[in-house]
Design an enzyme around this catalytic site. Sequence first.
Site, short mmCIF file in Angstrom:
data_model
loop_
_atom_site.label_atom_id
_atom_site.label_comp_id
_atom_site.label_asym_id
_atom_site.label_seq_id
_atom_site.Cartn_x
_atom_site.Cartn_y
_atom_site.Cartn_z
CG ASP A 92 -2.29 -0.45 0.99
OD1 ASP A 92 -2.73 -0.43 -0.17
OD2 ASP A 92 -2.97 -0.83 1.96
CD GLU A 122 -7.19 3.72 0.22
OE1 GLU A 122 -6.88 2.85 1.04
OE2 GLU A 122 -7.84 4.75 0.53
CD GLU A 189 -12.45 -1.64 1.78
OE1 GLU A 189 -12.66 -1.72 3.01
OE2 GLU A 189 -11.36 -1.27 1.31
#
Length: 271
Positions: A92, A122, A189
């Site tokens: 990440d 993200e 998600e």
Amino acid sequence: MTYLQETSRSAVTVPKLMAMREAGEKIAMLTCYDASFAALLDRAGVDSLLIGDSLGNVLQGQSTTLPVTLDEIAYHTACVARAKPSALIVSDMPFGTYGTPADAYANAVKLMQSGAQMIKLEGGEWLADTVRFLVERSVPVCAHVGLTPQSVHAFGGFKVQGKTESGAAQLLRDSRAMQDAGAQLLVMEAMPTQLAAEVTKQLRIPTIGIGAGVDCSGQVLVLHDMLGIFPGKRPRFVKDFMQGQPSILAAVEAYVRAVKDGTFPGPEHTF
């Protein structure tokens, strides 16, 4: 220690994930933060290990992922890489580390030098230039859309995304933008199952769901969650695979089987 020896299975690479998608073979991913678990998860047949900023929650006791630093992700990436897993190592990019393409590249280089084989960030359409910048410089990218935990305050909490017509349309645009910019993997998600299925149908790249239904190309869970180690209420999309199993290895093997045969997630784990 013998559990840090290399496994005999062939390496899972970015092209291998694409081949799995094309062959209809589901991809099993789990978070991982250290060498011992990396070896165990690899032995259980997990395809990809995600050094997630979720470590802020499950290791550090933080209420969000926002305090996690690049140095911390790099440290845990190096720990996982030392196990020499055959599984693909994805790391990440923490909050605030990819505000510009140049910053993203410099920070991605640090993670890859620590052992990452792909980085995850993200965002949606607004992130396309950054993704393109990274891919052009040989940094494999996994994009993350839907409920993006680093946006928790912007969302007003951890809420399912894409429930409205406009929200669903935006997530479709975000997903296509990430693929068109060169992302080779997409995590989705907390979104409606039907929407995630449509995204998966429209894209060429593999999709990895977490609370996004069974029609994704694969699934990911936080390791601690799937082992039943969660304080308070269990998230809807989580199944405790430790129940009824004699060991952690057996629990992880059960998770891999359930992902591969499509029995996880069930309707009770989706939105």
